[in-house]
Design a protein around this motif. Structure first.
Motif, PDB file in Angstrom:
ATOM      1  N   LEU A 211      18.262  -0.222   6.267  1.00 34.25           N
ATOM      2  CA  LEU A 211      19.574  -0.070   6.891  1.00 34.25           C
ATOM      3  C   LEU A 211      19.928   1.402   7.088  1.00 34.25           C
ATOM      4  CD1 LEU A 211      21.552  -2.800   4.898  1.00 34.25           C
ATOM      5  CD2 LEU A 211      20.874  -2.898   7.294  1.00 34.25           C
ATOM      6  N   ILE A 212      19.684   2.230   6.073  1.00 29.32           N
ATOM      7  CA  ILE A 212      20.034   3.641   6.159  1.00 29.32           C
ATOM      8  C   ILE A 212      19.238   4.331   7.264  1.00 29.32           C
ATOM      9  CG2 ILE A 212      19.944   5.845   4.930  1.00 29.32           C
ATOM     10  CD1 ILE A 212      20.451   4.206   2.341  1.00 29.32           C
ATOM     11  N   ILE A 213      17.917   4.109   7.272  1.00 26.63           N
ATOM     12  CA  ILE A 213      17.065   4.757   8.268  1.00 26.63           C
ATOM     13  C   ILE A 213      17.375   4.225   9.663  1.00 26.63           C
ATOM     14  CG2 ILE A 213      14.680   5.053   9.029  1.00 26.63           C
ATOM     15  CD1 ILE A 213      13.904   4.846   6.014  1.00 26.63           C
ATOM     16  N   GLY A 214      17.527   2.899   9.768  1.00 30.06           N
ATOM     17  CA  GLY A 214      17.822   2.301  11.070  1.00 30.06           C
ATOM     18  C   GLY A 214      19.149   2.768  11.636  1.00 30.06           C
ATOM     19  N   ALA A 215      20.174   2.866  10.776  1.00 28.99           N
ATOM     20  CA  ALA A 215      21.478   3.329  11.245  1.00 28.99           C
ATOM     21  C   ALA A 215      21.421   4.790  11.670  1.00 28.99           C
ATOM     22  CB  ALA A 215      22.523   3.132  10.155  1.00 28.99           C
ATOM     23  N   SER A 216      20.653   5.618  10.953  1.00 27.83           N
ATOM     24  CA  SER A 216      20.521   7.033  11.334  1.00 27.83           C
ATOM     25  C   SER A 216      19.935   7.161  12.733  1.00 27.83           C
ATOM     26  CB  SER A 216      19.635   7.769  10.319  1.00 27.83           C
ATOM     27  OG  SER A 216      20.173   7.689   9.020  1.00 27.83           O
ATOM     28  N   ILE A 217      18.861   6.427  12.984  1.00 30.86           N
ATOM     29  CA  ILE A 217      18.252   6.432  14.316  1.00 30.86           C
ATOM     30  C   ILE A 217      19.218   5.851  15.340  1.00 30.86           C
ATOM     31  CG2 ILE A 217      16.344   5.538  15.703  1.00 30.86           C
ATOM     32  CD1 ILE A 217      14.649   5.598  13.131  1.00 30.86           C
ATOM     33  N   GLY A 218      19.965   4.824  14.928  1.00 29.16           N
ATOM     34  CA  GLY A 218      20.937   4.206  15.828  1.00 29.16           C
ATOM     35  C   GLY A 218      22.020   5.168  16.262  1.00 29.16           C
ATOM     36  N   PHE A 219      22.505   6.020  15.339  1.00 31.38           N
ATOM     37  CA  PHE A 219      23.505   7.021  15.708  1.00 31.38           C
ATOM     38  C   PHE A 219      22.982   7.917  16.836  1.00 31.38           C
ATOM     39  CE2 PHE A 219      25.540   6.624  11.342  1.00 31.38           C
ATOM     40  CZ  PHE A 219      26.717   6.109  11.828  1.00 31.38           C
ATOM     41  N   GLY A 220      21.726   8.357  16.707  1.00 34.75           N
ATOM     42  CA  GLY A 220      21.150   9.213  17.736  1.00 34.75           C
ATOM     43  C   GLY A 220      21.026   8.504  19.067  1.00 34.75           C
ATOM     44  N   ALA A 221      20.516   7.258  19.045  1.00 35.68           N
ATOM     45  CA  ALA A 221      20.329   6.497  20.281  1.00 35.68           C
ATOM     46  C   ALA A 221      21.664   6.211  20.963  1.00 35.68           C
ATOM     47  CB  ALA A 221      19.593   5.195  19.976  1.00 35.68           C
ATOM     48  N   LEU A 222      22.672   5.851  20.187  1.00 34.31           N
ATOM     49  CA  LEU A 222      23.977   5.528  20.768  1.00 34.31           C
ATOM     50  C   LEU A 222      24.676   6.773  21.305  1.00 34.31           C
ATOM     51  CD1 LEU A 222      25.117   2.937  18.094  1.00 34.31           C
ATOM     52  CD2 LEU A 222      24.670   2.457  20.511  1.00 34.31           C
ATOM     53  N   SER A 223      24.497   7.907  20.638  1.00 36.83           N
ATOM     54  CA  SER A 223      25.085   9.143  21.146  1.00 36.83           C
ATOM     55  C   SER A 223      24.487   9.492  22.505  1.00 36.83           C
ATOM     56  CB  SER A 223      24.836  10.277  20.151  1.00 36.83           C
ATOM     57  OG  SER A 223      25.470  11.462  20.564  1.00 36.83           O
ATOM     58  N   ILE A 224      23.165   9.369  22.637  1.00 34.87           N
ATOM     59  CA  ILE A 224      22.512   9.630  23.928  1.00 34.87           C
ATOM     60  C   ILE A 224      22.972   8.620  24.973  1.00 34.87           C
ATOM     61  CG2 ILE A 224      20.290   9.642  25.120  1.00 34.87           C
ATOM     62  CD1 ILE A 224      19.050  10.670  22.507  1.00 34.87           C
ATOM     63  N   ALA A 225      23.057   7.341  24.572  1.00 36.62           N
ATOM     64  CA  ALA A 225      23.466   6.295  25.510  1.00 36.62           C
ATOM     65  C   ALA A 225      24.874   6.539  26.044  1.00 36.62           C
ATOM     66  CB  ALA A 225      23.381   4.930  24.832  1.00 36.62           C
ATOM     67  N   MET A 226      25.789   6.969  25.181  1.00 36.15           N
ATOM     68  CA  MET A 226      27.144   7.250  25.641  1.00 36.15           C
ATOM     69  C   MET A 226      27.163   8.464  26.569  1.00 36.15           C
ATOM     70  SD  MET A 226      29.744   6.362  22.493  1.00 36.15           S
ATOM     71  CE  MET A 226      28.823   7.158  21.183  1.00 36.15           C
ATOM     72  N   GLY A 227      26.323   9.457  26.267  1.00 35.35           N
ATOM     73  CA  GLY A 227      26.260  10.625  27.136  1.00 35.35           C
ATOM     74  C   GLY A 227      25.728  10.301  28.520  1.00 35.35           C
ATOM     75  N   LEU A 228      24.904   9.255  28.625  1.00 36.80           N
ATOM     76  CA  LEU A 228      24.325   8.859  29.915  1.00 36.80           C
ATOM     77  C   LEU A 228      25.139   7.788  30.634  1.00 36.80           C
ATOM     78  CD1 LEU A 228      20.539   8.674  28.871  1.00 36.80           C
ATOM     79  CD2 LEU A 228      21.681  10.507  30.150  1.00 36.80           C
ATOM     80  N   SER A 229      26.168   7.256  29.981  1.00 40.75           N
ATOM     81  CA  SER A 229      26.931   6.144  30.555  1.00 40.75           C
ATOM     82  C   SER A 229      27.740   6.583  31.770  1.00 40.75           C
ATOM     83  CB  SER A 229      27.877   5.547  29.507  1.00 40.75           C
ATOM     84  OG  SER A 229      27.165   4.994  28.429  1.00 40.75           O
ATOM     85  N   THR A 230      27.708   5.750  32.785  1.00 41.70           N
ATOM     86  CA  THR A 230      28.519   5.980  33.987  1.00 41.70           C
ATOM     87  C   THR A 230      29.528   4.858  34.219  1.00 41.70           C
ATOM     88  OG1 THR A 230      26.816   4.910  35.352  1.00 41.70           O
ATOM     89  CG2 THR A 230      26.699   7.314  35.116  1.00 41.70           C
ATOM     90  N   ASN A 231      29.443   3.797  33.408  1.00 44.72           N
ATOM     91  CA  ASN A 231      30.362   2.666  33.512  1.00 44.72           C
ATOM     92  C   ASN A 231      31.244   2.637  32.272  1.00 44.72           C
ATOM     93  OD1 ASN A 231      31.018  -0.355  32.772  1.00 44.72           O
ATOM     94  ND2 ASN A 231      30.682  -0.324  34.998  1.00 44.72           N
ATOM     95  N   LEU A 232      32.558   2.537  32.479  1.00 46.48           N
ATOM     96  CA  LEU A 232      33.493   2.624  31.359  1.00 46.48           C
ATOM     97  C   LEU A 232      33.280   1.507  30.359  1.00 46.48           C
ATOM     98  CD1 LEU A 232      35.959   3.919  30.033  1.00 46.48           C
ATOM     99  CD2 LEU A 232      37.411   2.504  31.499  1.00 46.48           C
TER     100      LEU A 232
END
Length: 435
Positions: A291-312
């Motif tokens: 859970l700890i490792i997966g969530a850490s990687i998840g934070f990075g992936a979600l931060s990138i995904a939000m930065g690339l989002s064009t739909n609200l």
């Protein structure tokens, strides 16, 4: 190591319910004051320096006092520490309320009250984290910690609208008085919970600084604790970008309508609340380290995904998942510490983690805030996500990280099943994050 047994306590559910109820009521009052004071300073001064100073007085004392708060939590009765800190906070808040009722509006009075509240938090935080294992059976810690996250998320949902109603109808002094009442209720409920002083395994108490140094050596020399503290610190700082800059991105990219900012906050809070409520069930399917490792990687992936989002609405979906990732990271982290560290050292260990929690936001905002003024928020989010990936890779490349990963593959947790390192198990001290 000896402490009051929890698995043999037939009334642990009652004690836990009283403890969490008291914490919930007290937290609710504190949150009302937090929002009301922030809005009061914003609307009456419209001065960024004033808001910056309020942040300093609200967080810096906690970071400093947490160093000693952890020592006190290992030397004294943790319940009495929590009650004493709550009482001091309530007294400072009541004094400010009375002064404001009398017409005093000087900013230094508000700063002083914020500082006292922050000092109280520095004493409370390590004591609360170390007290739970005294009343909760080990096999229920993950579920109870998840429930605590749910309570915090629930307060994040109901706190702002209630605070807004109160702020629109009552003077600030009256709202401060509400916090005094909720603190008294919290103290009363906690007083009903029997909690004994933890028996030390390190011999008779020595000086405070000697105990503090012993706690530091323990954290540095314990491979799992050292690795987890380093990962926790860096991830907390990097998580500031998706947590606090997303409203700015919404305003700049998708529009300044209030409902959009409201939905953004609701998305995060609902995700956090749902994950906290269910982690005690679905979290048991995975090891703590998974859970700890997966969530850490998840934070990075979600931060990138939000930065690339064009739909609200897609952006809102990623913010919801970010809220889900918070309990997936913090709840097993807290549980590993409670299961791993000897009871008479938990206060100091939670004190060091409290320092990280108190300083992560100011440090993160000092880096990402100015950067967002010269580059787009999208760039900052993507950069923070990429750095998070790099940090996760480095953490897993360390010897202690590889051991944690192996434990995750084996669905076991190193030193988290009733065995805590004793003096013979502790390796020679090494620099933090040296593996």
């Amino acid at each position: 190591m000896t402490t009051e047994p929890t698995t043999d306590r037939p009334r642990w559910r009652r004690d836990t319910a009283l403890f969490l109820s008291g914490q919930m009521v007290s937290l609710f009052g504190s949150m009302l004051v937090q929002y009301a004071v922030m809005w009061y300073l914003t609307l009456t001064t419209k001065d960024g320096t004033v808001l910056a100073l309020s942040t300093v007085f609200g967080f810096l004392p906690q970071a400093i006092v947490s160093i000693f708060g952890g020592v006190w939590a290992d030397r004294h009765n943790r319940k009495l520490l929590i009650i004493g800190a709550d009482a001091a906070i309530a007294a400072a808040t009541l004094a400010l309320a009375l002064l404001m009722f009398a017409g005093n509006r000087e900013l230094w009075l508000i700063y002083a009250a914020l500082a006292v509240r922050s000092v109280g938090a520095g004493i409370q935080t390590p004591a609360v984290g170390a007290l739970l294992p005294q009343i909760v059976p080990t096999d229920r810690l993950l579920a109870i910690n998840g429930l605590t996250q749910t309570i915090q998320a629930g307060m994040m949902l109901v706190g702002p609208p209630v605070a807004a109603v109160l702020y629109a109808t009552l003077p600030l002094a009256a709202i401060l008085s509400v916090d005094v009442i909720t603190a008294a209720i919290g103290i009363g409920l906690l007083a009903l919970v029997p909690v004994s002083k933890v028996v030390r395994t390190e011999g008779a108490p020595t000086g405070y600084f000697t105990d503090l140094a012993a706690g530091f050596r323990y954290v540095v020399s314990h491979p799992l604790i050292r690795w987890l503290l380093g990962l926790y610190a860096v991830v907390m700082v990097l998580a500031v970008a998706p947590s606090f800059l997303t409203p700015l991105m919404v305003a700049r990219t998708f529009g300044e309508e209030v409902w959009k900012l409201t939905v953004l906050e609701l998305s995060f809070s609902i995700g956090m609340m749902l994950a906290g409520a269910t982690i005690g069930v679905w979290g048991k399917r995975f090891s703590r380290m998974t859970l700890i490792i997966g969530a850490s990687i998840g934070f990075g992936a979600l931060s990138i995904a939000m930065g690339l989002s064009t739909n609200l609405w897609v952006f809102f979906g990623f913010m919801f998942l970010t809220g889900v990732a918070v309990p997936a990271f913090s709840t097993p982290s807290m549980t590993v510490l409670q299961e791993t560290v000897e009871p008479d050292r938990q206060g100091r260990v939670f004190g060091f983690f409290g320092i990280v929690a108190a300083t992560a936001m100011p440090i993160g905002m000092a880096v990402f805030g100015p950067l967002a003024n010269v580059r787009s928020v999208e760039f900052v989010l993507i950069a923070a996500g990429l750095v998070t990936f790099v940090v996760a890779a480095i953490a897993l490349a360390l010897p202690s990280g590889r051991r944690a990963l192996q434990a995750a593959r084996d669905h076991t947790d190193p030193l988290a099943h009733g065995h805590a390192q004793g003096p013979a198990d502790v390796p020679e001290p090494q620099p933090p994050l040296a593996g």
